[in-house]
Design a protein around this motif. Structure first.
Motif, PDB file in Angstrom:
ATOM      1  N   ASP A  12      -3.075 -16.557   0.104  1.00 53.72           N
ATOM      2  CA  ASP A  12      -4.290 -16.179  -0.888  1.00 53.72           C
ATOM      3  C   ASP A  12      -3.768 -14.543  -0.928  1.00 53.72           C
ATOM      4  OD1 ASP A  12      -6.939 -15.357  -1.953  1.00 53.72           O
ATOM      5  OD2 ASP A  12      -8.243 -16.308  -1.500  1.00 53.72           O
ATOM      6  N   LEU A  13      -2.903 -13.964  -1.673  1.00 51.90           N
ATOM      7  CA  LEU A  13      -2.924 -12.273  -2.187  1.00 51.90           C
ATOM      8  C   LEU A  13      -4.166 -11.767  -2.637  1.00 51.90           C
ATOM      9  CD1 LEU A  13       0.371 -13.349  -4.420  1.00 51.90           C
ATOM     10  CD2 LEU A  13       0.045 -12.936  -2.277  1.00 51.90           C
ATOM     11  N   ASP A  14      -5.105 -12.103  -3.406  1.00 46.66           N
ATOM     12  CA  ASP A  14      -5.719 -11.026  -3.439  1.00 46.66           C
ATOM     13  C   ASP A  14      -7.227 -11.274  -2.220  1.00 46.66           C
ATOM     14  OD1 ASP A  14      -5.834 -11.509  -6.568  1.00 46.66           O
ATOM     15  OD2 ASP A  14      -6.789 -13.534  -6.500  1.00 46.66           O
ATOM     16  N   SER A  15      -6.893 -12.654  -1.184  1.00 50.25           N
ATOM     17  CA  SER A  15      -7.676 -11.693  -0.140  1.00 50.25           C
ATOM     18  C   SER A  15      -7.227 -10.846   1.042  1.00 50.25           C
ATOM     19  CB  SER A  15      -7.729 -13.754   0.944  1.00 50.25           C
ATOM     20  OG  SER A  15      -7.049 -13.936   1.656  1.00 50.25           O
ATOM     21  N   GLN A  16      -5.486 -11.542   1.291  1.00 50.20           N
ATOM     22  CA  GLN A  16      -5.525 -10.115   1.724  1.00 50.20           C
ATOM     23  C   GLN A  16      -5.427  -9.032   0.973  1.00 50.20           C
ATOM     24  OE1 GLN A  16      -0.973 -11.539   1.625  1.00 50.20           O
ATOM     25  NE2 GLN A  16      -1.044 -13.169   1.682  1.00 50.20           N
ATOM     26  N   ALA A  17      -5.051  -8.988  -0.175  1.00 51.80           N
ATOM     27  CA  ALA A  17      -5.943  -6.979  -0.348  1.00 51.80           C
ATOM     28  C   ALA A  17      -7.032  -6.891  -0.642  1.00 51.80           C
ATOM     29  CB  ALA A  17      -5.686  -6.924  -2.078  1.00 51.80           C
ATOM     30  N   LEU A  18      -8.090  -7.466  -0.656  1.00 48.67           N
ATOM     31  CA  LEU A  18      -9.775  -7.275  -0.795  1.00 48.67           C
ATOM     32  C   LEU A  18      -9.682  -7.171   1.023  1.00 48.67           C
ATOM     33  CD1 LEU A  18     -12.177  -6.560  -1.471  1.00 48.67           C
ATOM     34  CD2 LEU A  18     -12.986  -9.240  -0.998  1.00 48.67           C
ATOM     35  N   ASN A  19      -9.249  -7.446   1.605  1.00 52.24           N
ATOM     36  CA  ASN A  19      -9.409  -6.931   3.156  1.00 52.24           C
ATOM     37  C   ASN A  19      -8.999  -6.209   3.486  1.00 52.24           C
ATOM     38  OD1 ASN A  19     -10.936  -8.917   3.456  1.00 52.24           O
ATOM     39  ND2 ASN A  19     -10.274  -9.877   4.963  1.00 52.24           N
ATOM     40  N   PHE A  20      -7.402  -5.839   3.618  1.00 47.29           N
ATOM     41  CA  PHE A  20      -6.941  -4.344   3.423  1.00 47.29           C
ATOM     42  C   PHE A  20      -7.353  -3.150   2.709  1.00 47.29           C
ATOM     43  CE2 PHE A  20      -3.191  -1.288   4.276  1.00 47.29           C
ATOM     44  CZ  PHE A  20      -3.304  -2.212   4.867  1.00 47.29           C
ATOM     45  N   GLU A  21      -7.088  -3.360   1.882  1.00 48.23           N
ATOM     46  CA  GLU A  21      -8.480  -2.307   1.081  1.00 48.23           C
ATOM     47  C   GLU A  21      -9.463  -1.507   1.049  1.00 48.23           C
ATOM     48  OE1 GLU A  21      -9.565   1.224  -1.295  1.00 48.23           O
ATOM     49  OE2 GLU A  21      -7.440  -0.107  -0.602  1.00 48.23           O
ATOM     50  N   LEU A  22     -10.044  -3.056   2.175  1.00 45.32           N
ATOM     51  CA  LEU A  22     -11.773  -2.448   3.016  1.00 45.32           C
ATOM     52  C   LEU A  22     -11.210  -1.627   3.844  1.00 45.32           C
ATOM     53  CD1 LEU A  22     -13.495  -5.767   2.067  1.00 45.32           C
ATOM     54  CD2 LEU A  22     -13.699  -4.058   1.558  1.00 45.32           C
ATOM     55  N   ALA A  42       1.206  -0.931   0.141  1.00 43.58           N
ATOM     56  CA  ALA A  42      -0.228  -0.112   0.504  1.00 43.58           C
ATOM     57  C   ALA A  42       0.665   0.935   0.119  1.00 43.58           C
ATOM     58  CB  ALA A  42      -0.952  -0.105   1.560  1.00 43.58           C
ATOM     59  N   VAL A  43       1.853   0.574   0.373  1.00 42.65           N
ATOM     60  CA  VAL A  43       3.299   2.416   1.065  1.00 42.65           C
ATOM     61  C   VAL A  43       3.274   2.872  -0.831  1.00 42.65           C
ATOM     62  CG1 VAL A  43       5.190   2.719   1.384  1.00 42.65           C
ATOM     63  CG2 VAL A  43       3.553   2.411   3.100  1.00 42.65           C
TER      64      VAL A  43
END
Length: 311
Positions: free
Chosen positions: A235-245, A129-130
Motif C-alpha cells: 500500500d504505497l499510499d499508507s507508506q507515504a502518509l505514515n512517513f509524512e506524519l 523524501a530526498v
C-alpha cells in the motif's frame, strides 16, 4: 430502549492492545513466574530540530535483521526463529542489496505481513523524501538495534554504539521503527538516549502502551499488528502518509511525550486484536506446545547471546 443502548460506541476491543498486560499474562500462563519489568520514566528528554528537514540528514534505525539463509526459515509464515537473532548493533549501506527479515522477534504472525518489508522498514519512501527535497539526504547507512531484554545493556552498550555510528554519518534526525514488544522498549530507550545527546527522533510504532510507558520525545502510533508499524502491506499510499506524519511530528512537536495516531485503519473488523499472545483463545494442548517452544527459544537465544556478547 435505554439512552445508553442508542449510543454508537466503538466495540470495547477496538482500542490499542495492552501489550504489557497481554505478554505478562501470556508468560505467567506458560509457567514463567517472574513477570518482566518494563522500562518506565516520568520525564523524557527533548531535542528540538536544529535546522529544517530540507537541510537535515535523516537516519533509519531498525530492529529487523539482514537475511542469512544459513539461519533457518525467516520468510513469510516463518515461526519465531531465535537462531536469526542478533546482539550487536550493525550498520549497512542504504544503497546495498537490502533484505531485512523479522522472523527473529515476537511479531503478530497471524495478522502481520512478513513479505513486504516496507511494512517495517520505510527505506523506499525515505529515498523518495530526498528526491522531493522533503529532507536533505539519507545517511549513507541504516542502523540495526538489537532486541535486548536487558535495559541496562541497551542503554550502556548498544545506544552509545548507535550514537557513534550516527555521528560518524552526520545524522541530524532519526526515525526508529520497532517490531516486537521488546523491540518497542529498546527503540524507546534508544530514542531517549539520542535525544539527550542532541539528535531529534521519532518512533514509528504499534505498541502504544510500551512506548508511552517508557516515555519518548515523539511517537507516531499506528494501530497495526506488531511487525507492520510503518505501513499497510503493498500500500504505497499508507507508506507515504505514515512517513509524512512522522516527518511532520519531527517538525511540530514542541514538548516530549508527544504522540500522534495515524488515521489509517488496519481492518474494519477489529477482532484481529484478540489474537496476539492471548491464552484465552488457545486450547490446553496448544498452551503445552507453546510452553515447550518458548523454553527452547529461550535456551537458543541465551546460547547465541553468550557466544555473541557474553553475560
Amino acid at each position: 430502549m435505554s439512552k445508553a443502548s442508542e449510543l454508537t460506541f466503538a466495540p470495547e476491543l477496538d482500542q490499542p492492545i495492552r501489550y504489557i498486560e497481554r505478554t505478562r499474562s501470556y508468560y505467567l500462563g506458560l509457567g514463567y513466574e517472574n513477570p518482566y519489568i518494563w522500562a518506565h520514566y516520568i520525564e523524557a528528554p527533548f531535542t528540538a530540530l536544529q535546522k529544517p528537514l530540507n537541510q537535515s540528514v535523516l537516519g533509519l534505525i531498525t530492529t529487523a535483521v539482514p537475511y542469512d539463509p544459513n539461519k533457518g526459515l525467516q520468510g513469510p509464515g516463518a515461526s519465531y526463529n531465535a537462531t536469526a537473532k542478533f546482539y550487536q548493533p550493525y550498520q549497512n549501506s542504504v544503497d546495498a542489496d537490502i533484505d531485512l527479515r523479522i522472523a527473529h522477534v515476537g511479531i503478530d504472525r497471524k495478522n502481520a505481513n512478513m513479505e513486504d518489508s516496507a511494512c517495517w522498514f520505510p527505506l523506499a519512501i525515505s529515498k523518495q523524501a530526498v528526491q522531493t527535497r522533503r529532507v536533505k539526504a539519507l545517511s549513507p547507512n541504516f542502523y540495526g538495534l538489537p532486541t535486548n531484554r536487558s535495559q541496562r545493556h541497551t542503554l550502556e552498550i548498544d545506544a552509545p554504539l548507535i550514537l557513534e555510528m550516527l555521528r560518524a554519518d552526520k545524522v541530524d534526525v532519526a526515525v526508529l521503527i520497532p517490531n516486537c514488544p521488546i523491540c518497542h522498549q529498546s527503540q524507546s530507550l534508544l530514542a531517549r538516549y539520542l535525544e539527550a545527546n542532541g539528535i531529534s527522533t521519532v518512533v514509528m510504532g504499534a505498541a502504544k502502551d510500551i512506548v508511552e510507558y517508557c516515555g519518548v520525545p515523539r511517537f507516531l502510533f499506528s494501530d497495526f499488528p506488531l511487525g507492520n508499524a510503518a505501513a499497510k502491506p503493498n500500500d504505497l499510499d499508507s507508506q507515504a502518509l505514515n512517513f509524512e506524519l512522522a516527518l511532520c511530528l519531527l517538525e511540530s512537536a514542541s514538548t516530549p511525550r508527544t504522540t500522534v495516531q495515524s488515521p489509517l485503519i488496519w481492518s474494519a473488523d477489529p477482532s484481529w486484536k484478540l489474537d496476539y499472545s492471548n491464552l484465552e483463545r488457545l486450547s490446553a494442548q496448544e498452551i503445552s506446545r507453546l510452553r515447550e517452544e518458548a523454553e527452547q527459544v529461550r535456551i537458543t537465544a541465551r546460547d547465541l547471546r553468550m557466544k555473541s556478547i557474553g553475560n
